[in-house]
Motif scaffolding. Structure first.
Motif, short mmCIF file in Angstrom:
data_model
loop_
_atom_site.label_atom_id
_atom_site.label_comp_id
_atom_site.label_asym_id
_atom_site.label_seq_id
_atom_site.Cartn_x
_atom_site.Cartn_y
_atom_site.Cartn_z
N HIS A 7 0.84 -1.20 0.00
CA HIS A 7 0.00 0.00 0.00
C HIS A 7 0.88 1.25 0.00
N ILE A 9 -1.19 4.29 -0.62
CA ILE A 9 -2.26 5.20 -0.18
C ILE A 9 -2.83 4.75 1.18
N ASN A 229 -1.08 -2.65 -9.74
CA ASN A 229 -1.43 -1.59 -8.81
C ASN A 229 -2.90 -1.24 -8.98
N GLU A 231 -6.00 1.03 -7.74
CA GLU A 231 -6.23 2.26 -6.96
C GLU A 231 -7.71 2.63 -7.03
N TYR A 233 -10.66 5.57 -6.32
CA TYR A 233 -10.83 7.03 -6.22
C TYR A 233 -12.26 7.38 -5.85
N ALA A 238 -7.67 9.93 -4.45
CA ALA A 238 -7.30 8.54 -4.22
C ALA A 238 -7.63 8.16 -2.78
N ASP A 241 -5.70 1.67 -2.02
CA ASP A 241 -4.94 0.94 -3.04
C ASP A 241 -4.56 -0.44 -2.54
#
Ligand code: ADA
Length: 552
Positions: A7, A9, A229, A231, A233, A238, A241
């Motif tokens: 991670h 985020i 990856n 992610e 939003y 963001a 993740d």
């Protein structure tokens, strides 16, 4: 908990370090996590319950995800004194989500139990040790209301191009529907799905299928990995993740061979228990890496995670080093009575589910196994084999399945797996000639459901006490172990029907004192390691190296 960041985020906190441990009748300790309590002299033989506690600071009011990669073998987790999770099995990770936890100080308590009883169908007195403690890394994460629960990556090769099916699972912890945008990045590609509605309290799966250009596949010779990856939003912001490392490779079983990326492979393997001298099953990363380097030095290209799912970091290292992995669920040598334990089937099922949840994406895993040396000769057990294979095939259609049998001329289940595997201890438990017996086994296998299937010699070897050298080459000497392995490797690696050899075993391991193991296991260890418990090489190290290095 991995050998890379999962991670960037999502906020995560490691829970490794010292925990308070209270053991009834034994005292209060400060115990390292990850670790086994047997490292403490007062607990070196202790089997029973112990309570671990740790205070944590939650930085902001949020949802908390507690993650334990391994607690041996039963865990009851409490948060601020309230029970939140029960988990059985030392060898599979588990998590629990706690919603809206206020900022400030909180207490995590884990009641750990490593005792043997009917409640534990899989951990019992055995030819390996069931340690006690929080034995693998632990962490807590701050997760938003909609978070990425899981990502599954299934590579394929079609029309001369590599591609993948990617499934992302989102969970909404709130009571109301929320909208999110999802972005997947892999190699130089970005895949997007916008305005995903996730209803309150529900789980949603999003599927992608995509072909990619210029992919370098993963193989043993060039273990090329890509970051995947995912992610999430909220509008442009963001919020979460999940990063994994994946590889593109194909596995096929046909014409009695195993093909990786279209090429027939021979698996030059070791059986490896998670056990290292006083450290028990809580092996630090450096020593895991050292095990891999030793195996590579001997010319091996494969490892079997006998007899349970391994620490994810070890599988990460196999991905990294191009080692083919046979990973199996947790069961060793259970007879029909053990298998009729009322908890047996559900504990096996959970183990398979959790193994697949944790390790599905690893390119190094090329075979799933079940039920090592269980009752495959008994009609009542066949249904259990069938159900476990069915479960695995539902969860993963991309990998072949097997089980290691010791039922030789009585096995009733050889038609069920994709690959037949036999554990044969010629030269150790039986003194008949290896080649002669192999012929008879091949004949039986081909007429009892195993025809046209690849065959793996999943265990063979003999014990040697490190340092016991003997000119007359008696059993238990390093010389005799060389003789046994030399003969077996010579025959098995030159037999057309055999596609892999897994030596029993990589390193000596501790066995349980309960039961009868003390009678046949000097020093309370299974001494069939090619290296001892500290990884000192026995004479057979060079024997194995000669055979494995010589075979392409
Ligand atoms: C079996 C079993 C191993 C180990 C070995 C031995 O085949 O699968 O776990 O016990 O025998 O050393 O006898």
């Amino acid at each position: 908990m991995r050998i890379f960041d999962e991670h960037i985020i999502r906020k995560t906190r490691c829970l490794d370090g010292l925990w308070a441990l209270s053991v009834p009748g034994k005292g209060e300790f400060k115990m390292p996590v990850p670790g086994v309590w047997e490292t403490n002299i007062n607990l070196s033989n202790y089997r029973g319950k112990g309570t671990y506690t740790k205070d944590i600071i939650v930085p902001e009011t949020s949802n908390i995800r507690l993650v334990f990669d391994g607690v041996s073998h039963t865990a009851d987790v409490f948060f601020d004194g309230t029970f939140v999770k029960h988990h059985y099995n030392a060898f599979t990770p588990f998590d629990t989500i706690l919603k809206n936890i206020p900022a400030g100080e909180h207490k995590i308590t884990v009641e750990v139990d490593n005792s043997f009883s009917e409640a534990s169908a899989l951990h019992k007195s055995n030819d390996y040790y069931s340690y006690g403690g929080i034995t693998r890394p632990a962490s807590f994460e701050i997760v938003p209301d909609v978070y990425i629960k899981n990502v599954r990556f299934t590579p394929f090769f079609k029309n001369g191009n590599w591609g993948a099916n990617i499934t992302v699972t989102l969970e909404n912890l709130s009571d109301y529907a929320l909208f999110r945008n999802l972005k997947i990045r892999i190699a130089d590609f970005t895949l997007c799905e916008n305005n995903i509605t996730v209803d309150g309290g529900s789980i949603k799966q999003i599927d992608f299928e995509k072909e990619f250009d210029n992919i370098i596949p993963w193989s043993d010779k060039n273990p090329n990995l890509y970051y995947l990856n995912a992610e999430l939003y909220d509008g442009d912001v963001a919020v979460d993740d999940l990063i994994d490392r994946v590889g593109f490779r194909s596995i096929e079983v046909k014409n009695s061979k195993i093909y990786i990326n279209g090429e027939a492979v021979f698996l030059k393997g070791f059986n490896r228990h998670e056990d290292y001298a006083e450290l028990g099953c809580a092996i630090p990363l450096q020593l895991m890496a050292n095990d891999i380097w030793l195996m590579l030095d001997m010319g091996a290209n494969a490892v079997r995670t006998c007899h349970y799912p391994n620490d994810t970091r070890f599988i990460d290292l196999c991905d990294e080093n191009g080692i083919f992995v046979w990973e199996e669920n947790h069961a060793r040598g259970l007879n029909i009575y053990d298998m009729q334990n009322p908890n047996f089937e559900s504990q096996c099922k959970d183990c398979i589910d959790e193994m697949l949840d944790a390790h599905y994406n690893h390119p190094s895993i090329v075979i799933w196994g079940i039920l090592n040396e269980c009752a495959s000769e008994i009609p009542e057990a066949r249904g259990m084999y069938e159900r476990q294979f069915k479960q695995l095939r539902t969860l993963d259609k991309s990998r072949p399945l097997t089980f290691a049998s010791c039922k030789y001329f009585d096995d009733l289940c050889l038609d069920l797996p994709d690959v037949v595997s036999y554990n044969l201890y010629y030269g150790w438990y039986y003194d008949d000639d290896v080649e002669e017996r192999l012929e008879k086994h091949l004949e039986f296998i081909s007429t009892h459901g195993g025809n046209d299937k690849p065959l793996i010699l999943s265990e063979f070897g003999g014990a040697a006490m490190y340092g016991f050298r003997d000119v007359s080459r008696r059993k238990w000497s390093e010389e005799r172990q060389c003789d046994i392995l030399d003969r077996c490797l010579d025959v098995y690696m030159n037999c057309d029907a055999i596609v892999g050899t897994f030596i029993w075993q990589f390193a000596d391991c501790r066995v349980t004192e309960e039961g009868e193991w003390f009678m046949t296991r000097a020093n309370m260890r299974n001494n069939k390691g090619i290296v001892d418990m500290y990884r000192h090489p026995k004479l057979s190290y060079e024997t194995v190296k000669r055979h494995y290095k010589n075979k392409k």
